[in-house]
Motif scaffolding. Structure first.
Motif, PDB file in Angstrom:
ATOM      1  N   ALA A   1       0.835  -1.199   0.000  1.00 16.69           N
ATOM      2  CA  ALA A   1       0.000   0.000   0.000  1.00 16.69           C
ATOM      3  C   ALA A   1       0.875   1.256   0.000  1.00 16.69           C
ATOM      4  CB  ALA A   1      -0.911   0.000   1.221  1.00 16.69           C
ATOM      5  N   PRO A   2       0.485   2.272  -0.750  1.00 17.90           N
ATOM      6  CA  PRO A   2       1.288   3.509  -0.819  1.00 17.90           C
ATOM      7  C   PRO A   2       1.546   4.131   0.541  1.00 17.90           C
ATOM      8  CG  PRO A   2      -0.414   3.498  -2.512  1.00 17.90           C
ATOM      9  CD  PRO A   2      -0.700   2.335  -1.624  1.00 17.90           C
ATOM     10  N   GLN A   3       0.528   4.092   1.447  1.00 17.41           N
ATOM     11  CA  GLN A   3       0.690   4.771   2.733  1.00 17.41           C
ATOM     12  C   GLN A   3       1.669   4.064   3.654  1.00 17.41           C
ATOM     13  OE1 GLN A   3      -2.100   3.337   1.665  1.00 17.41           O
ATOM     14  NE2 GLN A   3      -3.094   2.117   3.281  1.00 17.41           N
ATOM     15  N   THR A   4       1.768   2.735   3.554  1.00 17.32           N
ATOM     16  CA  THR A   4       2.676   2.011   4.442  1.00 17.32           C
ATOM     17  C   THR A   4       4.043   1.735   3.813  1.00 17.32           C
ATOM     18  OG1 THR A   4       1.597  -0.038   3.703  1.00 17.32           O
ATOM     19  CG2 THR A   4       0.861   0.910   5.802  1.00 17.32           C
ATOM     20  N   SER A   5       4.133   1.807   2.516  1.00 22.30           N
ATOM     21  CA  SER A   5       5.409   1.515   1.852  1.00 22.30           C
ATOM     22  C   SER A   5       6.479   2.558   2.154  1.00 22.30           C
ATOM     23  CB  SER A   5       5.206   1.404   0.342  1.00 22.30           C
ATOM     24  OG  SER A   5       4.716   2.615  -0.196  1.00 22.30           O
ATOM     25  N   VAL A   6       6.071   3.709   2.731  1.00 18.28           N
ATOM     26  CA  VAL A   6       7.051   4.743   3.073  1.00 18.28           C
ATOM     27  C   VAL A   6       7.697   4.500   4.430  1.00 18.28           C
ATOM     28  CG1 VAL A   6       5.821   6.465   1.705  1.00 18.28           C
ATOM     29  CG2 VAL A   6       5.311   6.257   4.148  1.00 18.28           C
ATOM     30  N   ILE A   7       7.187   3.540   5.196  1.00 17.55           N
ATOM     31  CA  ILE A   7       7.803   3.209   6.479  1.00 17.55           C
ATOM     32  C   ILE A   7       9.188   2.631   6.196  1.00 17.55           C
ATOM     33  CG2 ILE A   7       7.615   1.812   8.568  1.00 17.55           C
ATOM     34  CD1 ILE A   7       4.579   1.754   8.113  1.00 17.55           C
ATOM     35  N   PRO A   8      10.226   3.137   6.829  1.00 18.53           N
ATOM     36  CA  PRO A   8      11.590   2.674   6.516  1.00 18.53           C
ATOM     37  C   PRO A   8      11.769   1.158   6.537  1.00 18.53           C
ATOM     38  CG  PRO A   8      11.693   4.638   7.867  1.00 18.53           C
ATOM     39  CD  PRO A   8      10.237   4.270   7.784  1.00 18.53           C
ATOM     40  N   ALA A   9      11.234   0.484   7.550  1.00 21.49           N
ATOM     41  CA  ALA A   9      11.416  -0.974   7.629  1.00 21.49           C
ATOM     42  C   ALA A   9      10.671  -1.696   6.516  1.00 21.49           C
ATOM     43  CB  ALA A   9      10.962  -1.485   8.994  1.00 21.49           C
ATOM     44  N   VAL A  10       9.551  -1.149   6.071  1.00 23.95           N
ATOM     45  CA  VAL A  10       8.825  -1.750   4.953  1.00 23.95           C
ATOM     46  C   VAL A  10       9.636  -1.568   3.679  1.00 23.95           C
ATOM     47  CG1 VAL A  10       6.734  -1.666   3.538  1.00 23.95           C
ATOM     48  CG2 VAL A  10       6.576  -1.390   6.031  1.00 23.95           C
ATOM     49  N   ALA A  11      10.157  -0.374   3.491  1.00 25.79           N
ATOM     50  CA  ALA A  11      10.945  -0.087   2.297  1.00 25.79           C
ATOM     51  C   ALA A  11      12.201  -0.956   2.218  1.00 25.79           C
ATOM     52  CB  ALA A  11      11.326   1.387   2.278  1.00 25.79           C
ATOM     53  N   SER A  12      12.779  -1.286   3.378  1.00 24.20           N
ATOM     54  CA  SER A  12      14.003  -2.089   3.393  1.00 24.20           C
ATOM     55  C   SER A  12      13.737  -3.588   3.497  1.00 24.20           C
ATOM     56  CB  SER A  12      14.901  -1.645   4.553  1.00 24.20           C
ATOM     57  OG  SER A  12      14.255  -1.846   5.802  1.00 24.20           O
ATOM     58  N   GLY A  13      12.480  -3.973   3.657  1.00 23.69           N
ATOM     59  CA  GLY A  13      12.131  -5.391   3.697  1.00 23.69           C
ATOM     60  C   GLY A  13      12.330  -6.057   5.039  1.00 23.69           C
ATOM     61  N   HIS A  14      12.303  -5.280   6.111  1.00 26.61           N
ATOM     62  CA  HIS A  14      12.532  -5.856   7.436  1.00 26.61           C
ATOM     63  C   HIS A  14      11.238  -5.838   8.257  1.00 26.61           C
ATOM     64  CE1 HIS A  14      16.726  -6.204   6.580  1.00 26.61           C
ATOM     65  NE2 HIS A  14      16.857  -4.906   6.373  1.00 26.61           N
ATOM     66  N   VAL A  15      10.244  -6.567   7.763  1.00 28.86           N
ATOM     67  CA  VAL A  15       8.932  -6.625   8.410  1.00 28.86           C
ATOM     68  C   VAL A  15       8.626  -8.060   8.825  1.00 28.86           C
ATOM     69  CG1 VAL A  15       6.460  -6.180   8.178  1.00 28.86           C
ATOM     70  CG2 VAL A  15       8.116  -4.685   7.023  1.00 28.86           C
ATOM     71  N   ALA A  16       8.304  -8.241  10.099  1.00 31.32           N
ATOM     72  CA  ALA A  16       7.829  -9.533  10.597  1.00 31.32           C
ATOM     73  C   ALA A  16       6.315  -9.454  10.679  1.00 31.32           C
ATOM     74  CB  ALA A  16       8.415  -9.833  11.975  1.00 31.32           C
ATOM     75  N   GLN A  17       5.648 -10.337   9.980  1.00 30.44           N
ATOM     76  CA  GLN A  17       4.187 -10.290   9.966  1.00 30.44           C
ATOM     77  C   GLN A  17       3.601 -11.452  10.756  1.00 30.44           C
ATOM     78  OE1 GLN A  17       3.556  -9.665   5.545  1.00 30.44           O
ATOM     79  NE2 GLN A  17       2.487  -7.866   6.350  1.00 30.44           N
ATOM     80  N   VAL A  18       2.694 -11.102  11.652  1.00 24.59           N
ATOM     81  CA  VAL A  18       1.958 -12.085  12.433  1.00 24.59           C
ATOM     82  C   VAL A  18       0.571 -12.161  11.814  1.00 24.59           C
ATOM     83  CG1 VAL A  18       1.123 -12.713  14.719  1.00 24.59           C
ATOM     84  CG2 VAL A  18       3.282 -11.441  14.479  1.00 24.59           C
ATOM     85  N   VAL A  19       0.285 -13.284  11.169  1.00 24.40           N
ATOM     86  CA  VAL A  19      -0.912 -13.372  10.336  1.00 24.40           C
ATOM     87  C   VAL A  19      -1.896 -14.404  10.900  1.00 24.40           C
ATOM     88  CG1 VAL A  19      -1.798 -13.776   8.008  1.00 24.40           C
ATOM     89  CG2 VAL A  19       0.479 -12.765   8.313  1.00 24.40           C
TER      90      VAL A  19
END
Length: 340
Positions: free
Chosen positions: A287-305
């Motif tokens: 999503a455009p609004q969350t892709s600007v978060i630095p960790a999202v942009a760098s690929g360092h996201v842990a997702q609990v799904v």
């Protein structure tokens, strides 16, 4: 937003939709039990937000409300006579998977599941259970509701703020109420050893900054270090990202909302995102609004799904933490890889 998502924010309707759903802390100063009382096996007096409650010795008929008290009681060998309905991550009967597993392992039938009641406790059903004590250690009951419950049976509320009792304090308080303080320490020691083993197996976690968030129905939530789920992440070696405190706006003691326009300021080495479905998780990353978060942009996201996985660690309980620990640690390890 869902409780496991928002307390994780409060409980299914009491706080939002489900509380996204907190880590660790020592025993609360708001609760009190004398060693003499505990050693003698007599009545125990526990202080809480609404005063103090004297629990009779060796209560046999226990009713649990809110989050975590059910799990703590079962972990301590006491099967409640009635437990709350969980619409977020429970099965069709409102029973959480780790609770169902524990009951099956103990070879006992499922206790009475109280009817779902978003606005106030189901007083009639609670009274019908004929309790010796009502445990609402991590809950959102009001003082008025506490007074009504206390007319049914001695009721133990949260020590300070609604929906913010550290998960360890839930275990110790339930242990005191049930006359099982020693057993509670044993339960916590076993869980601590599991957490310590996970942290030791992943030294890369140590010192990395972390932030925990939920993007739900157009509202973005950030959890503060006071939230039990964040405390648990810090137990694994992470440190609270400074940006979490810098952006806080006073919405709540354990979370706050952040406008999409400010998401680029939410800087952390690792970001934890809670999503009820895989589609939501995928959308969060693109999503455009969350892709600007630095960790999202760098690929360092842990997702609990998934609701069960979210509930297991939002916040953890005496039963859910062992149930959900491995999957969370695996997600954190993948997200931490490559961080500097």
């Amino acid at each position: 937003m869902p409780r496991r998502l928002k307390l994780a924010a409060l409980v299914a309707s009491t706080v939002a939709t489900a509380l996204v759903l907190a880590g660790c802390a020592g025993g609360s100063s708001a609760e009190s039990t004398s060693s003499a009382e505990a050693d003698a096996g007599g009545p125990v007096t526990i202080e809480h937000a609404f005063g103090e409650t004297t629990v009779p010795a060796d209560p046999q008929r226990v009713v649990t409300l809110g989050w975590g008290s059910t799990d703590a009681a079962i972990a301590l060998g006491t099967i409640p006579v009635a437990i709350p309905f969980d619409s977020y991550a429970g099965n069709s009967d409102g029973v959480l998977p780790w609770v169902a597993d524990a009951l099956d392992k103990a070879g006992v039938d499922t206790p009475t599941v109280l009817p779902e009641s978003p606005d106030e406790p189901p007083y009639e059903a609670i009274a019908a259970a004929d309790p010796d004590v009502i445990l609402a250690v991590y809950s959102g009951i009001t003082e008025e509701q506490y007074e009504t419950l206390s007319q049914i049976a001695p009721t133990v509320a949260y020590p300070d703020q609604a929906w913010s009792t550290p998960w360890r304090d839930v275990v110790t308080t339930v242990g005191k109420a049930l006359g099982k303080s020693a057993e509670a320490e044993t339960v916590l020691a076993d869980i601590d050893s599991q957490i310590a083993a996970a942290a030791a197996a992943h030294p890369e976690f140590k010192g990395k900054t972390i932030a925990a968030v939920v993007d739900s129905a157009g509202t973005f939530y950030v959890y503060k270090k006071e939230d039990p789920r964040v405390e648990f992440l810090l137990d694994l070696g992470f440190v609270n990202a400074p940006s979490v405190d810098e952006l806080a706006n006073g919405d709540s003691t354990f979370y706050y909302t952040l406008s999409y326009e400010q998401l680029d300021k939410l800087s952390s080495d690792v970001l934890v995102d809670y999503a009820t479905t895989q589609d939501e998780a995928d959308s969060f990353l693109t999503a455009p609004q969350t892709s600007v978060i630095p960790a999202v942009a760098s690929g360092h996201v842990a997702q609990v799904v998934g609701t069960s996985n979210i509930s297991a660690v939002s916040p953890p309980t005496a039963l859910s933490l062992p149930w959900g620990l491995d999957s969370l640690v695996d997600a954190l390890a993948a997200a931490t890889a490559g961080t500097k």
